[in-house]
Write an enzyme that holds these catalytic residues in place. Sequence first.
Site, short mmCIF file in Angstrom:
data_model
loop_
_atom_site.label_atom_id
_atom_site.label_comp_id
_atom_site.label_asym_id
_atom_site.label_seq_id
_atom_site.Cartn_x
_atom_site.Cartn_y
_atom_site.Cartn_z
N ALA A 145 61.53 21.56 -14.14
CA ALA A 145 60.58 22.29 -13.29
C ALA A 145 60.06 23.50 -14.05
CB ALA A 145 61.26 22.72 -11.99
N ASN A 203 56.76 9.44 -12.32
CA ASN A 203 56.77 10.36 -11.20
C ASN A 203 56.15 11.69 -11.64
OD1 ASN A 203 57.58 12.27 -9.20
ND2 ASN A 203 58.99 10.69 -8.45
N ARG A 239 2.47 14.88 6.09
CA ARG A 239 3.32 15.39 7.16
C ARG A 239 4.80 15.41 6.81
NH1 ARG A 239 1.85 12.31 12.35
NH2 ARG A 239 1.02 10.70 10.95
N TYR A 272 46.65 18.23 -11.08
CA TYR A 272 45.39 17.90 -11.75
C TYR A 272 45.70 17.07 -12.99
CZ TYR A 272 41.42 18.02 -14.79
OH TYR A 272 40.41 17.63 -15.63
N GLN A 274 -5.38 3.85 -6.83
CA GLN A 274 -6.49 4.04 -5.90
C GLN A 274 -6.86 5.52 -5.87
OE1 GLN A 274 -5.66 3.97 -1.73
NE2 GLN A 274 -7.72 3.37 -1.14
N LEU A 277 0.84 -1.20 0.00
CA LEU A 277 0.00 0.00 0.00
C LEU A 277 0.87 1.24 0.00
CD1 LEU A 277 -2.93 -0.95 2.37
CD2 LEU A 277 -2.41 -1.68 0.03
C1 UD1 Z 1 -2.40 1.58 9.93
C2 UD1 Z 1 -3.26 0.50 10.57
C3 UD1 Z 1 -2.93 0.42 12.05
C4 UD1 Z 1 -1.46 0.11 12.20
C5 UD1 Z 1 -0.62 1.17 11.49
C6 UD1 Z 1 0.83 0.76 11.53
C7 UD1 Z 1 -5.33 0.51 9.30
C8 UD1 Z 1 -6.74 0.91 9.27
N1 UD1 Z 1 -4.65 0.84 10.38
O1 UD1 Z 1 -2.78 2.82 10.47
O2 UD1 Z 1 -3.70 -0.59 12.67
O3 UD1 Z 1 -1.13 0.06 13.58
O4 UD1 Z 1 -1.01 1.29 10.13
O5 UD1 Z 1 1.59 1.72 10.86
O6 UD1 Z 1 -4.84 -0.08 8.35
N2 UD1 Z 1 -2.90 3.83 2.28
C9 UD1 Z 1 -3.37 3.71 0.98
N3 UD1 Z 1 -4.64 4.11 0.70
C10 UD1 Z 1 -5.46 4.62 1.63
C11 UD1 Z 1 -4.98 4.74 2.95
C12 UD1 Z 1 -3.70 4.34 3.25
O7 UD1 Z 1 -2.65 3.24 0.09
O8 UD1 Z 1 -6.58 4.96 1.29
C13 UD1 Z 1 -1.54 3.40 2.57
C14 UD1 Z 1 -0.66 4.53 3.05
O9 UD1 Z 1 0.04 5.12 1.97
C15 UD1 Z 1 0.29 3.82 3.99
C16 UD1 Z 1 -0.51 2.65 4.53
O10 UD1 Z 1 -1.57 2.48 3.64
O11 UD1 Z 1 1.42 3.32 3.32
C17 UD1 Z 1 -1.02 2.86 5.94
O12 UD1 Z 1 -1.90 3.95 5.95
P1 UD1 Z 1 -1.93 4.96 7.16
O13 UD1 Z 1 -2.95 5.99 6.89
O14 UD1 Z 1 -0.57 5.42 7.47
O15 UD1 Z 1 -2.49 4.01 8.33
P2 UD1 Z 1 -2.33 4.24 9.87
O16 UD1 Z 1 -3.32 5.21 10.32
O17 UD1 Z 1 -0.92 4.49 10.19
#
Ligand code: UD1
Length: 449
Positions: A421, A375, A15, A364, A72, A8
């Site tokens: 030289a 040398n 942030r 250089y 997505q 994902l």
């Molecule tokens: C998620 C988990 C949480 C876990 C934590 C660990 C869920 C609901 N929660 O929370 O239980 O402890 O990770 O880091 O999964 N992403 C997508 N599409 C989306 C949303 C997110 O691709 O619509 C991807 C983000 O880019 C990221 C990952 O999924 O790489 C996690 O998403 P993030 O929003 O960071 O989840 P957390 O709130 O951290």
Amino acid sequence: MKITPVLLAAGLGTRMKSNTPKILHPVCGQPMLAYALTAARSASTEKPVVVIGHGAGAVRDYLGDAARCVLQDPQLGTGHAVLQAESLLRGVSDLVLVTYADMPLLRPETLTRLVETQQQNPGPATILTVIAPDPRGFGRVVRGADGKVQAIVEEAAAAPEQLSIYELNVGAYCFQSDWLWDALHRIPVSKKGEYYLTDTVELAVRAGLPVQAIVTGDQAEIIGINTRIHLAEAEAAMRQRINAAHMLAGVTFIDPAATYVQAGVTIGRDTVIWPGTYLEGNTTIGEGCQIGPETVVRDSGIGNNCKVFKSVVEEAWVEEDVDMGPYAHLRKGARLCSGVHMGNFGEVKDSTLGPGTKMGHFSYIGNATIGREVNIGAGTITCNYDGVRKNPTEIGDGTFIGSDTMLVAPLKIGKRAQTGAGAVVTKDVPDDTLVVGVPARPIKKTSKE
Ligand code: UD1
Ligand code: CA
């Protein structure tokens, strides 16, 4: 059995406050996505599927054909993200390994253990958890009186007694593929309007199907990156891991916390790396070397028994028993053959220094081919650029270039020749000939040995 990873990587990474997609930010020289891919690949059998969204173009370009991408848009949560892979994987894959692309420290071995556990599990899912004193905003793993996993509760939705649970959901899952797709269609929408992948756990348990969990003992593995503070944490943890592996393989680090070795660099045994050293990119260091302090080696090869002291080496090749520095600079295309000595304040670019050649001070050398046992006197310069093009210089074996010689290229200097030289050499010099002056002219034959 077909095991397909799904990574994902669609989230914005707001942030990070960056123009670069979060997962392309480097950790020890490689984008964090690269680590997630490598780990996922090693625990599976099929080409990974990466769910992309924000910064899709850049991520796609980076991946090339290392993965299949699915878009997505809009981003409606981690459950919705995984669902984007359904059309590619339903009925095709047996198991689906889901991880988040922003967790570069997750180890291949851990994911393998996750997959192996699911292969033994009659139920549809296995999750990875950690026991950690700081919950980091992670989902909490709720277990029943029998110790079995019952649900993952997101922090925002957790009841007060659930907030004090210290077993956390790391964010790596292995699912039975057929079960997963139906479950994803059934997960409820959250208060935030998102579909949480983590809700699949409760769906399984409610249907009487067992969910397994494995626990990692390595707190570094769970470093996920949301801010640049996390990025620095991940960098430090990865550095520690990389350096530890080198030390266990026989490399001495005087101060590992102050030594920066990127992923993929190789170092031979009994080499000593001094603090303030950066070994980067596609770099290979041989055995028995002394590297540093305060040295940068990037995309270069260094042979056995070399000493590189306070120097910078970029896209260069150094053979064995070479000693260089302090303040030597090798640039693109420099090659130092075995036994070369290169002292302080020298620069070599697109040039070869033959075996045993010495270049002690302030020179250089560019676009030159220099023979063996030459040398190169202090302050020698190849005047290789005429304002339009780079011109070559050739120097034969056993030649002695006097201090402060200007070699105006294109130029050929024979074997066993000498320059006085301060000579400004504008014309080719035959073998066994001494030239002096401005412009340099021959005055006598050099003695033959
Ligand atoms: C998620 C988990 C949480 C876990 C934590 C660990 C869920 C609901 N929660 O929370 O239980 O402890 O990770 O880091 O999964 N992403 C997508 N599409 C989306 C949303 C997110 O691709 O619509 C991807 C983000 O880019 C990221 C990952 O999924 O790489 C996690 O998403 P993030 O929003 O960071 O989840 P957390 O709130 O951290
Ligand atoms: Ca996260």
